[in-house]
Design a protein around this motif. Sequence first.
Motif, PDB file in Angstrom:
ATOM      1  N   VAL A  33      17.556  13.834   5.874  1.00 27.21           N
ATOM      2  CA  VAL A  33      18.006  12.420   5.396  1.00 27.21           C
ATOM      3  C   VAL A  33      17.500  11.179   6.019  1.00 27.21           C
ATOM      4  CG1 VAL A  33      20.321  11.625   4.433  1.00 27.21           C
ATOM      5  CG2 VAL A  33      20.171  13.969   4.360  1.00 27.21           C
ATOM      6  N   LEU A  34      17.712  11.271   7.179  1.00 31.78           N
ATOM      7  CA  LEU A  34      17.457  10.069   8.068  1.00 31.78           C
ATOM      8  C   LEU A  34      15.973   9.753   7.956  1.00 31.78           C
ATOM      9  CD1 LEU A  34      18.351   8.122  10.224  1.00 31.78           C
ATOM     10  CD2 LEU A  34      17.820   9.486  11.892  1.00 31.78           C
ATOM     11  N   LEU A  35      15.105  10.734   7.756  1.00 29.90           N
ATOM     12  CA  LEU A  35      13.732  10.435   7.565  1.00 29.90           C
ATOM     13  C   LEU A  35      13.648   9.800   6.366  1.00 29.90           C
ATOM     14  CD1 LEU A  35      12.061  13.593   9.201  1.00 29.90           C
ATOM     15  CD2 LEU A  35      12.020  11.438  10.051  1.00 29.90           C
ATOM     16  N   ALA A  36      14.190  10.179   5.225  1.00 25.68           N
ATOM     17  CA  ALA A  36      14.202   9.589   4.110  1.00 25.68           C
ATOM     18  C   ALA A  36      14.651   8.021   3.982  1.00 25.68           C
ATOM     19  CB  ALA A  36      15.006  10.429   2.958  1.00 25.68           C
ATOM     20  N   ILE A  37      15.713   7.738   4.546  1.00 24.15           N
ATOM     21  CA  ILE A  37      16.007   6.553   4.754  1.00 24.15           C
ATOM     22  C   ILE A  37      15.126   5.660   5.445  1.00 24.15           C
ATOM     23  CG2 ILE A  37      18.035   5.277   5.574  1.00 24.15           C
ATOM     24  CD1 ILE A  37      20.084   7.383   5.324  1.00 24.15           C
ATOM     25  N   THR A  38      14.683   6.356   6.531  1.00 24.75           N
ATOM     26  CA  THR A  38      13.608   5.441   7.368  1.00 24.75           C
ATOM     27  C   THR A  38      12.314   5.105   6.483  1.00 24.75           C
ATOM     28  OG1 THR A  38      14.331   6.805   9.293  1.00 24.75           O
ATOM     29  CG2 THR A  38      12.179   5.551   9.438  1.00 24.75           C
ATOM     30  N   ALA A  39      12.077   6.249   5.535  1.00 24.75           N
ATOM     31  CA  ALA A  39      10.887   5.881   4.763  1.00 24.75           C
ATOM     32  C   ALA A  39      11.176   4.567   3.897  1.00 24.75           C
ATOM     33  CB  ALA A  39      10.454   7.066   4.056  1.00 24.75           C
ATOM     34  N   TYR A  40      12.028   4.696   3.286  1.00 25.20           N
ATOM     35  CA  TYR A  40      12.610   3.711   2.281  1.00 25.20           C
ATOM     36  C   TYR A  40      12.649   2.391   3.036  1.00 25.20           C
ATOM     37  CZ  TYR A  40      13.425   7.542  -0.926  1.00 25.20           C
ATOM     38  OH  TYR A  40      12.992   8.560  -1.917  1.00 25.20           O
ATOM     39  N   TYR A  82       5.435  14.168   6.710  1.00 26.45           N
ATOM     40  CA  TYR A  82       4.088  14.427   7.253  1.00 26.45           C
ATOM     41  C   TYR A  82       3.467  13.663   8.353  1.00 26.45           C
ATOM     42  CZ  TYR A  82       4.104  16.416   2.386  1.00 26.45           C
ATOM     43  OH  TYR A  82       4.357  17.157   1.348  1.00 26.45           O
ATOM     44  N   VAL A  83       3.960  12.405   8.493  1.00 26.39           N
ATOM     45  CA  VAL A  83       3.917  11.846  10.044  1.00 26.39           C
ATOM     46  C   VAL A  83       3.903  12.551  11.288  1.00 26.39           C
ATOM     47  CG1 VAL A  83       4.060   9.579  11.233  1.00 26.39           C
ATOM     48  CG2 VAL A  83       3.713   9.695   8.776  1.00 26.39           C
ATOM     49  N   LEU A  84       5.197  13.046  11.157  1.00 27.78           N
ATOM     50  CA  LEU A  84       5.772  13.877  12.227  1.00 27.78           C
ATOM     51  C   LEU A  84       4.827  15.145  12.523  1.00 27.78           C
ATOM     52  CD1 LEU A  84       9.466  13.031  12.183  1.00 27.78           C
ATOM     53  CD2 LEU A  84       7.769  12.028  13.819  1.00 27.78           C
ATOM     54  N   ASN A  85       4.082  15.570  11.559  1.00 35.62           N
ATOM     55  CA  ASN A  85       3.518  16.871  11.787  1.00 35.62           C
ATOM     56  C   ASN A  85       1.704  16.741  11.777  1.00 35.62           C
ATOM     57  OD1 ASN A  85       5.364  19.262  11.278  1.00 35.62           O
ATOM     58  ND2 ASN A  85       6.281  17.790   9.840  1.00 35.62           N
ATOM     59  N   LEU A  86       1.591  15.496  12.200  1.00 39.75           N
ATOM     60  CA  LEU A  86       0.084  15.409  12.438  1.00 39.75           C
ATOM     61  C   LEU A  86      -0.292  15.579  13.975  1.00 39.75           C
ATOM     62  CD1 LEU A  86      -0.617  11.855  10.481  1.00 39.75           C
ATOM     63  CD2 LEU A  86      -1.420  14.241   9.986  1.00 39.75           C
ATOM     64  N   TYR A 115       0.647  -1.114  -0.008  1.00 41.37           N
ATOM     65  CA  TYR A 115       0.064   0.011  -0.033  1.00 41.37           C
ATOM     66  C   TYR A 115       0.818   1.107   0.123  1.00 41.37           C
ATOM     67  CZ  TYR A 115      -3.646   3.293   1.543  1.00 41.37           C
ATOM     68  OH  TYR A 115      -4.493   4.403   1.447  1.00 41.37           O
ATOM     69  N   LYS A 116       1.953   1.263   0.801  1.00 41.71           N
ATOM     70  CA  LYS A 116       2.758   2.383   0.773  1.00 41.71           C
ATOM     71  C   LYS A 116       3.601   2.550  -0.652  1.00 41.71           C
ATOM     72  CE  LYS A 116       4.079   2.384   5.741  1.00 41.71           C
ATOM     73  NZ  LYS A 116       3.073   1.304   6.351  1.00 41.71           N
ATOM     74  N   VAL A 117       3.918   1.315  -1.092  1.00 44.48           N
ATOM     75  CA  VAL A 117       4.609   1.705  -2.700  1.00 44.48           C
ATOM     76  C   VAL A 117       3.730   2.428  -3.317  1.00 44.48           C
ATOM     77  CG1 VAL A 117       5.185   0.293  -4.681  1.00 44.48           C
ATOM     78  CG2 VAL A 117       5.956  -0.513  -2.321  1.00 44.48           C
ATOM     79  N   GLN A 118       2.286   2.352  -3.368  1.00 45.23           N
ATOM     80  CA  GLN A 118       1.400   3.089  -4.145  1.00 45.23           C
ATOM     81  C   GLN A 118       1.387   4.607  -3.991  1.00 45.23           C
ATOM     82  OE1 GLN A 118      -2.450   1.082  -4.228  1.00 45.23           O
ATOM     83  NE2 GLN A 118      -1.335  -0.686  -3.860  1.00 45.23           N
ATOM     84  N   GLY A 119       1.876   5.088  -2.893  1.00 40.90           N
ATOM     85  CA  GLY A 119       1.780   6.470  -2.681  1.00 40.90           C
ATOM     86  C   GLY A 119       3.196   7.124  -2.940  1.00 40.90           C
ATOM     87  N   GLY A 120       2.898   8.508  -3.347  1.00 35.40           N
ATOM     88  CA  GLY A 120       4.056   9.437  -3.921  1.00 35.40           C
ATOM     89  C   GLY A 120       4.891   9.584  -2.560  1.00 35.40           C
ATOM     90  N   THR A 121       4.174   9.986  -1.659  1.00 35.25           N
ATOM     91  CA  THR A 121       5.144  10.509  -0.115  1.00 35.25           C
ATOM     92  C   THR A 121       6.164   9.430   0.139  1.00 35.25           C
ATOM     93  OG1 THR A 121       3.283   9.439   1.237  1.00 35.25           O
ATOM     94  CG2 THR A 121       3.164  11.898   0.265  1.00 35.25           C
TER      95      THR A 121
END
Length: 383
Positions: free
Chosen positions: A248-255, A226-230, A211-217
């Motif tokens: 950078v760390l957040l991008a690595i964590t997402a992937y 966006y998660v940290l700003n809810l 499901y996450k793969v389908q999302g652009g974020t």
Amino acid sequence: MATEQLSPRARGRHLYALLTEQPISLYAAAVLRIGYGLLYLGFLLREFPHRDEIWGPGSPWTPGLAAQLYEQTGWASILSLSESRTYFELCYALAVVTAALFALGWRTRAISILFALLVASFHARSIFMTDGGDNLILLMVFYLVLTACGRRWSLDARRAARHTAADDGRTRKPPGQLRQARTTLVTVLHNCGLIVIAVQVCFLYGSAGLYKVQGGTWGGGTAMHYVLNLDLFRPWPELSRIADEQTVLLAITAYATVLLQVAFPFVLFGRLKYPVLAMMLGMHLGIAVLMGLPLFSGAMIVADLVFLPDRFYLALRRLCAQALRGTLQYLGIGSRREPSRPTKPTGDGSPATGVLPHQGGADGPADSWETPGSRVPPTRGVR
């Protein structure tokens, strides 16, 4: 011979024997029982000051609204049988006691059924008022009803061990075929229950990753921002702000999150599962702290423990026993020598250590699901 080299018929016989001959992952089942029992107990105690607003007569989700939802979903709840506050308090007290007894493993066969019914009742009474962690707990406690989760690390196991030690052969046992049929049925139900739990966890991770793969974020590596700003999921705003600055760390964590969830079902049959489970543990701890979802994170962490083999739990028990023994010796509590066991002469006249009847040995005490004195076969882990 490896299973891959067997003919289809021989492979079928091998899988049938694996399913029916002996129970798998008895220690993992016990850990799930203890984990979900304590988790739900902590959940009920945490929400004790707010119990009336969530499940009681004073809830905004009134019994009338709940009854309308039951007509659509087919759910039911014992909490809706009466709007009396005294009745609700008795149900709440029963749920607290049942969760504690389930974790302790007291009369596990009956308590597991009662616990599942109570969890379902509390979940159905106010389905929109919790954070979603109870959804997974609801599934798992129903699956655990099928398993022999009281065979290890439970009051049932201790009682069965005492009965086995005291049994001198006078206990009447059912006929051999009946006993064998009952043992086979319990073994099959236990193994099927654990397999369903493992498959459920794999579906959860696999579907979440796809499901996450389908999302652009998630593909762009910005989802964590966006998660940290809810505002709804920021129990520690300052901590969320500090974490949000590590782009950078957040991008690595997402992937890494997407990769781990998609790959999870495919790494469970090798040694890669250990680092993957460790990273999953870190991910769920982060969710619990940064998003304020301890119940959901705890439910997922406990579910992940089903994939650890019994040898892991036995090794962990030995390490804990050694650490406790060392601590007691350091404090001067365990310095006295244990009394020696009584001896009895053997056939050649030499003394031999007196031995009690079977108490479980390395695989733990006798099984409370079987007749007293019956032996418990060795266990395997879910590989």
